[in-house]
Design a protein around this motif. Sequence first.
Motif, PDB file in Angstrom:
ATOM      1  N   ASP A  94      16.531  -6.357   4.925  1.00 17.27           N
ATOM      2  CA  ASP A  94      17.227  -6.370   6.410  1.00 17.27           C
ATOM      3  C   ASP A  94      16.207  -5.696   7.276  1.00 17.27           C
ATOM      4  O   ASP A  94      15.966  -6.433   8.687  1.00 17.27           O
ATOM      5  N   ALA A  95      15.174  -5.046   6.888  1.00 20.20           N
ATOM      6  CA  ALA A  95      14.377  -4.087   8.190  1.00 20.20           C
ATOM      7  C   ALA A  95      13.251  -5.881   8.369  1.00 20.20           C
ATOM      8  O   ALA A  95      12.606  -5.611   9.231  1.00 20.20           O
ATOM      9  N   TYR A  96      12.717  -5.859   7.159  1.00 14.05           N
ATOM     10  CA  TYR A  96      11.826  -7.451   7.546  1.00 14.05           C
ATOM     11  C   TYR A  96      12.607  -8.952   7.725  1.00 14.05           C
ATOM     12  O   TYR A  96      11.751  -8.925   9.321  1.00 14.05           O
ATOM     13  N   ASP A  97      13.763  -8.720   8.229  1.00 14.60           N
ATOM     14  CA  ASP A  97      14.572 -10.197   8.578  1.00 14.60           C
ATOM     15  C   ASP A  97      14.317  -9.348  10.681  1.00 14.60           C
ATOM     16  O   ASP A  97      14.594 -10.570  10.862  1.00 14.60           O
ATOM     17  N   ALA A  98      14.578  -7.966  10.127  1.00  8.07           N
ATOM     18  CA  ALA A  98      14.794  -7.587  11.910  1.00  8.07           C
ATOM     19  C   ALA A  98      14.007  -8.065  12.911  1.00  8.07           C
ATOM     20  O   ALA A  98      13.345  -8.557  13.721  1.00  8.07           O
ATOM     21  N   TYR A  99      12.212  -7.964  11.704  1.00 12.38           N
ATOM     22  CA  TYR A  99      11.113  -8.451  12.678  1.00 12.38           C
ATOM     23  C   TYR A  99      10.770  -9.609  12.519  1.00 12.38           C
ATOM     24  O   TYR A  99      10.174  -9.778  13.877  1.00 12.38           O
ATOM     25  N   ALA A 100      11.379 -10.611  11.058  1.00 12.83           N
ATOM     26  CA  ALA A 100      10.824 -12.051  11.352  1.00 12.83           C
ATOM     27  C   ALA A 100      11.344 -12.280  12.625  1.00 12.83           C
ATOM     28  O   ALA A 100      11.486 -13.284  12.951  1.00 12.83           O
ATOM     29  N   GLY A 101      13.496 -12.359  12.567  1.00 15.16           N
ATOM     30  CA  GLY A 101      13.604 -12.651  14.278  1.00 15.16           C
ATOM     31  C   GLY A 101      13.301 -12.866  15.130  1.00 15.16           C
ATOM     32  O   GLY A 101      13.858 -13.984  15.621  1.00 15.16           O
ATOM     33  N   LYS A 102      12.583 -11.856  15.345  1.00 15.38           N
ATOM     34  CA  LYS A 102      12.187 -11.504  16.647  1.00 15.38           C
ATOM     35  C   LYS A 102      10.662 -11.947  17.212  1.00 15.38           C
ATOM     36  O   LYS A 102       9.860 -12.040  18.498  1.00 15.38           O
ATOM     37  N   THR A 103      10.122 -11.789  16.398  1.00 12.64           N
ATOM     38  CA  THR A 103       8.474 -12.607  15.903  1.00 12.64           C
ATOM     39  C   THR A 103       7.972 -13.884  15.558  1.00 12.64           C
ATOM     40  O   THR A 103       8.409 -13.884  14.723  1.00 12.64           O
ATOM     41  N   LYS A 108       1.097  -1.403   0.034  1.00  9.98           N
ATOM     42  CA  LYS A 108       0.190   0.189   0.025  1.00  9.98           C
ATOM     43  C   LYS A 108       0.691   1.644  -0.092  1.00  9.98           C
ATOM     44  O   LYS A 108       1.924   1.253   0.847  1.00  9.98           O
ATOM     45  N   GLU A 109      -0.069   2.575  -0.111  1.00  5.86           N
ATOM     46  CA  GLU A 109       0.916   3.535  -0.279  1.00  5.86           C
ATOM     47  C   GLU A 109       1.088   3.932   1.070  1.00  5.86           C
ATOM     48  O   GLU A 109       0.432   3.928   2.328  1.00  5.86           O
ATOM     49  N   GLY A 110       2.494   4.416   1.336  1.00  3.97           N
ATOM     50  CA  GLY A 110       3.398   4.430   2.466  1.00  3.97           C
ATOM     51  C   GLY A 110       3.091   2.848   3.440  1.00  3.97           C
ATOM     52  O   GLY A 110       3.795   3.227   4.826  1.00  3.97           O
ATOM     53  N   HIS A 111       3.054   2.350   2.425  1.00  6.85           N
ATOM     54  CA  HIS A 111       3.841   1.042   3.766  1.00  6.85           C
ATOM     55  C   HIS A 111       4.815   0.427   4.477  1.00  6.85           C
ATOM     56  O   HIS A 111       5.593   0.851   4.033  1.00  6.85           O
ATOM     57  N   ARG A 112       4.547   0.203   5.346  1.00  7.50           N
ATOM     58  CA  ARG A 112       6.242  -0.323   6.291  1.00  7.50           C
ATOM     59  C   ARG A 112       6.106  -1.058   7.672  1.00  7.50           C
ATOM     60  O   ARG A 112       4.536  -1.863   7.302  1.00  7.50           O
ATOM     61  N   VAL A 113       6.933  -2.050   7.974  1.00  7.56           N
ATOM     62  CA  VAL A 113       6.543  -2.449   8.530  1.00  7.56           C
ATOM     63  C   VAL A 113       6.812  -2.537   9.989  1.00  7.56           C
ATOM     64  O   VAL A 113       6.420  -1.559  10.659  1.00  7.56           O
ATOM     65  N   ILE A 114       4.994  -3.290  10.170  1.00  6.08           N
ATOM     66  CA  ILE A 114       4.254  -2.933  11.520  1.00  6.08           C
ATOM     67  C   ILE A 114       4.293  -4.002  12.718  1.00  6.08           C
ATOM     68  O   ILE A 114       4.623  -5.451  12.456  1.00  6.08           O
ATOM     69  N   ASP A 115       4.886  -3.236  13.736  1.00  5.15           N
ATOM     70  CA  ASP A 115       5.797  -4.849  14.956  1.00  5.15           C
ATOM     71  C   ASP A 115       5.074  -4.166  15.923  1.00  5.15           C
ATOM     72  O   ASP A 115       6.149  -4.164  17.138  1.00  5.15           O
ATOM     73  N   MET A 167       6.094 -16.454  13.218  1.00  2.00           N
ATOM     74  CA  MET A 167       5.189 -15.758  12.058  1.00  2.00           C
ATOM     75  C   MET A 167       2.941 -16.387  12.425  1.00  2.00           C
ATOM     76  O   MET A 167       2.727 -15.669  11.940  1.00  2.00           O
ATOM     77  N   LEU A 168       3.125 -17.325  12.852  1.00  2.00           N
ATOM     78  CA  LEU A 168       1.374 -17.502  12.864  1.00  2.00           C
ATOM     79  C   LEU A 168       1.236 -17.804  14.244  1.00  2.00           C
ATOM     80  O   LEU A 168       0.030 -17.980  15.033  1.00  2.00           O
ATOM     81  N   MET A 169       1.942 -18.685  15.197  1.00  2.00           N
ATOM     82  CA  MET A 169       2.013 -18.916  16.330  1.00  2.00           C
ATOM     83  C   MET A 169       3.332 -18.830  17.488  1.00  2.00           C
ATOM     84  O   MET A 169       4.076 -18.487  17.156  1.00  2.00           O
ATOM     85  N   PRO A 170       1.838 -17.679  18.912  1.00  2.00           N
ATOM     86  CA  PRO A 170       3.252 -17.339  19.724  1.00  2.00           C
ATOM     87  C   PRO A 170       4.516 -18.319  20.011  1.00  2.00           C
ATOM     88  O   PRO A 170       4.151 -20.014  20.228  1.00  2.00           O
ATOM     89  N   PHE A 171       5.562 -18.047  19.976  1.00  2.00           N
ATOM     90  CA  PHE A 171       7.213 -18.701  20.269  1.00  2.00           C
ATOM     91  C   PHE A 171       7.552 -19.885  19.204  1.00  2.00           C
ATOM     92  O   PHE A 171       8.710 -20.807  19.509  1.00  2.00           O
ATOM     93  N   VAL A 172       6.552 -19.462  17.684  1.00  2.00           N
ATOM     94  CA  VAL A 172       7.370 -20.783  17.364  1.00  2.00           C
ATOM     95  C   VAL A 172       7.505 -20.195  16.104  1.00  2.00           C
ATOM     96  O   VAL A 172       6.816 -19.747  15.452  1.00  2.00           O
ATOM     97  N   ARG A 173       9.305 -19.860  16.328  1.00  2.00           N
ATOM     98  CA  ARG A 173       9.416 -19.626  14.420  1.00  2.00           C
ATOM     99  C   ARG A 173       9.175 -20.534  13.326  1.00  2.00           C
ATOM    100  O   ARG A 173       9.968 -21.075  13.346  1.00  2.00           O
ATOM    101  N   LEU A 174       8.822 -20.068  12.758  1.00  2.00           N
ATOM    102  CA  LEU A 174       8.989 -20.931  10.926  1.00  2.00           C
ATOM    103  C   LEU A 174       9.421 -20.013   9.803  1.00  2.00           C
ATOM    104  O   LEU A 174       8.999 -18.472  10.122  1.00  2.00           O
TER     105      LEU A 174
END
Length: 198
Positions: A180-189, A113-120, A191-198
Motif C-alpha cells: 500500500d505504501a509503495y503503490d501510493a508513492y508509485a501512483g503519483k510519481t 536498510k535499517e529504518g528503511h521507509r518510502v522516500i517521496d 519511475m525514471l522520466m518525469p511525467f512518464v508512468r511506467l
Amino acid sequence: MRPDEAIYIPWVVWLASWLAAASWADRTVKRPAGGSQILYRTVELFGFLFLLAYVVRRAPLGKYQGPGWTDPLWILNDDAKWALVGVAALGFLFCWWARVHLGRLWSGAITRKEGHRVIDTGPYRIVRHPIYTGVILASLATMAMRGTAVAVGGAALIVIGYWLKGRLEERFLRTELGTDAYDAYAGKTAMLMPFVRL
C-alpha cells in the motif's frame, strides 16, 4: 582539452566520489535472492563498456584515425559538445542530490536498510529512481556527443539495465515496505522520466 576528452571528467569525478561515499550507509537488513541481480548488472556493465570505451584505430601508415569503433553517425560542433559535457555534469549533480537526500538509506545494490521507509520528497518527488535518472541523462549526453553506433548501443543497454534494476527494486520494496505504501508513492510519481508512468 577538447570536449571529446572532457566528457570523461564528470564520469571520473562521479565514480570516484561515489566510491568514496559508499561507506556512508546504514546496515543492510535484507537483500533479494542471490542471482536476481545478475541480469541488470550484466546489462549495465556492457552498456558502460560500449558507451565509455575509448578505442584508437590505426590508419594506414601508422597514423591514428581517432576514437570509436565505427564512423560517427553524426558530428556535432564543439559548442554543442561542450553543452553535452554540461548536461552530463548536471545528470551527476542530480544523482548527488538524490544520494544526499536519501542519506544513510542508500545502497549500490538492491537492499533494505535499517529504518528503511518510502522516500517521496526532494528528487524522489520528481522520479522514483533519481540516481538512475541522473546516470541515464549523463549516458544520453555522452552518447549524443560520441555519435557512434556502439555508443548508441551502450546508452540503450544502460537505460535497459536501470529499468530492469528499478523494476526488481520496486518488487522487493513493495514486499519489504508494504504494498500500500509503495503503490501510493508509485501512483503519483514517475519511475525514471518525469511525467512518464511506467
